[in-house]
Design a protein around this motif. Structure first.
Motif, PDB file in Angstrom:
ATOM      1  N   ILE A  30      10.404   0.399  -0.546  1.00 34.49           N
ATOM      2  CA  ILE A  30       9.675   1.932  -1.841  1.00 34.49           C
ATOM      3  C   ILE A  30       8.530   0.288  -2.449  1.00 34.49           C
ATOM      4  N   GLU A  31       8.995  -0.617  -2.690  1.00 36.66           N
ATOM      5  CA  GLU A  31       8.228  -1.619  -3.163  1.00 36.66           C
ATOM      6  C   GLU A  31       8.493  -2.840  -2.427  1.00 36.66           C
ATOM      7  N   ILE A  32       7.055  -3.458  -2.632  1.00 33.68           N
ATOM      8  CA  ILE A  32       6.517  -4.822  -2.233  1.00 33.68           C
ATOM      9  C   ILE A  32       5.793  -6.117  -2.553  1.00 33.68           C
ATOM     10  N   THR A  68      14.423  -0.595 -11.240  1.00 28.03           N
ATOM     11  CA  THR A  68      13.928   0.006 -12.510  1.00 28.03           C
ATOM     12  C   THR A  68      12.547   0.948 -12.252  1.00 28.03           C
ATOM     13  N   LEU A  69      12.710   1.537 -10.817  1.00 30.87           N
ATOM     14  CA  LEU A  69      11.726   2.280  -9.952  1.00 30.87           C
ATOM     15  C   LEU A  69      12.069   3.291  -9.867  1.00 30.87           C
ATOM     16  N   THR A  70      11.246   4.648 -10.031  1.00 30.55           N
ATOM     17  CA  THR A  70      11.904   5.798 -10.267  1.00 30.55           C
ATOM     18  C   THR A  70      11.105   6.771  -8.901  1.00 30.55           C
ATOM     19  N   GLN A  71      12.169   7.955  -9.268  1.00 24.29           N
ATOM     20  CA  GLN A  71      11.644   8.719  -7.941  1.00 24.29           C
ATOM     21  C   GLN A  71       9.918   9.111  -8.264  1.00 24.29           C
ATOM     22  N   ALA A  72       9.614   9.078  -9.422  1.00 22.51           N
ATOM     23  CA  ALA A  72       8.014   8.990  -9.344  1.00 22.51           C
ATOM     24  C   ALA A  72       6.949   8.383  -9.502  1.00 22.51           C
ATOM     25  N   ASP A  73       7.843   7.338  -9.850  1.00 21.60           N
ATOM     26  CA  ASP A  73       7.140   6.421  -9.723  1.00 21.60           C
ATOM     27  C   ASP A  73       6.549   5.871  -7.996  1.00 21.60           C
ATOM     28  N   VAL A  74       7.017   5.879  -7.420  1.00 19.73           N
ATOM     29  CA  VAL A  74       7.681   5.637  -5.421  1.00 19.73           C
ATOM     30  C   VAL A  74       6.556   6.628  -5.063  1.00 19.73           C
ATOM     31  N   ASN A  75       6.850   7.862  -5.941  1.00 20.68           N
ATOM     32  CA  ASN A  75       5.700   8.857  -5.252  1.00 20.68           C
ATOM     33  C   ASN A  75       4.408   9.382  -5.463  1.00 20.68           C
ATOM     34  N   GLU A  76       3.855   8.182  -5.805  1.00 19.18           N
ATOM     35  CA  GLU A  76       2.838   7.890  -6.216  1.00 19.18           C
ATOM     36  C   GLU A  76       2.283   6.190  -5.583  1.00 19.18           C
ATOM     37  N   GLY A  77       3.226   5.975  -4.648  1.00 15.88           N
ATOM     38  CA  GLY A  77       2.829   5.075  -3.938  1.00 15.88           C
ATOM     39  C   GLY A  77       2.303   5.088  -2.143  1.00 15.88           C
ATOM     40  N   LEU A  78       2.000   4.352  -1.709  1.00 22.74           N
ATOM     41  CA  LEU A  78       1.412   4.626  -0.542  1.00 22.74           C
ATOM     42  C   LEU A  78       1.906   5.228   0.657  1.00 22.74           C
ATOM     43  N   PRO A  79       2.112   6.004   1.316  1.00 26.54           N
ATOM     44  CA  PRO A  79       2.818   5.796   2.716  1.00 26.54           C
ATOM     45  C   PRO A  79       3.434   4.757   3.339  1.00 26.54           C
ATOM     46  N   PHE A  80       4.012   4.309   3.886  1.00 26.12           N
ATOM     47  CA  PHE A  80       4.193   2.868   4.572  1.00 26.12           C
ATOM     48  C   PHE A  80       3.322   2.383   5.143  1.00 26.12           C
ATOM     49  N   ALA A  81       2.857   3.373   6.360  1.00 29.35           N
ATOM     50  CA  ALA A  81       1.512   2.327   7.587  1.00 29.35           C
ATOM     51  C   ALA A  81       0.446   1.953   6.577  1.00 29.35           C
TER      52      ALA A  81
END
Length: 180
Positions: A30-32, A68-81
């Motif tokens: 969920i985070e790099i 400290t990461l929430t679902q809302a935070d990672v919903n804004e993230g990039l797809p893995f690829a």
């Protein structure tokens, strides 16, 4: 050809649970966190966080408490690829030596790339800073990143279990090892 002018330090945070994952969910990145090191000078570059939107799991309260990461935070993230493509394009990750603290991060990338049919974003040279630190300091066993930082007389810079901050701290440990 692998460039040896920089080492790219990476640290991933993944979905996690207290106990077993819910049915049908699997741990995924969920985070790099990224922090390059200039080998000639030992200078750490800027720390960077690439949030990754999970597709097979969700962020548990335990995971939020840890990272400290929430679902809302990672919903804004990039797809893995796309996150892997950013590593290749912006950091030339496929042409550099890369490092992480232990093998967890390398194995997560290998598994997730295989699962999603995504091109592995790194080159073939990986440094395991956890093992290197234990060997260089003649420790009887490998220690966690926070303990390694403490053993060097420093304190964690930033929030432990946030990818960009952990990558920056690991980069500091690696610089110390390269300078020994």
């Amino acid at each position: 050809m692998i460039a040896l002018d920089e080492v790219l330090v990476a640290d991933v945070e993944s979905t996690c649970w207290e106990g077993t994952p819910p049915a049908g969910e699997i741990s995924e990145i969920i985070e790099i966190g990224i922090c390059p090191i200039e080998v000639a000078t030992g200078k750490r570059g800027e720390r960077r966080s690439i949030l990754v939107r999970p597709s097979r799991s969700s962020v548990s309260p335990f995971c939020t408490q840890l990272t400290t990461l929430t679902q809302a935070d990672v919903n804004e993230g990039l797809p893995f690829a796309e996150a892997c493509a950013v590593l290749r394009k912006e950091f030339r990750s496929d042409r550099r030596v890369w490092a992480s603290y232990g093998d967890y991060d390398r194995k997560m990338f290998e598994r997730q790339c295989a699962d999603f049919g995504v091109r592995y974003p790194f080159g073939p040279r990986h440094l395991n800073v956890k093992t290197l630190f234990a060997l260089t300091h003649a420790l009887p066993r490998e220690v966690g990143m926070a303990e390694a930082v403490r053993l060097t007389g420093r304190k964690i810079d930033g929030t432990h279990h946030r990818g960009h901050d952990d990558a920056y701290n690991i980069a500091g440990l690696l610089v110390g090892l390269l300078r020994r």
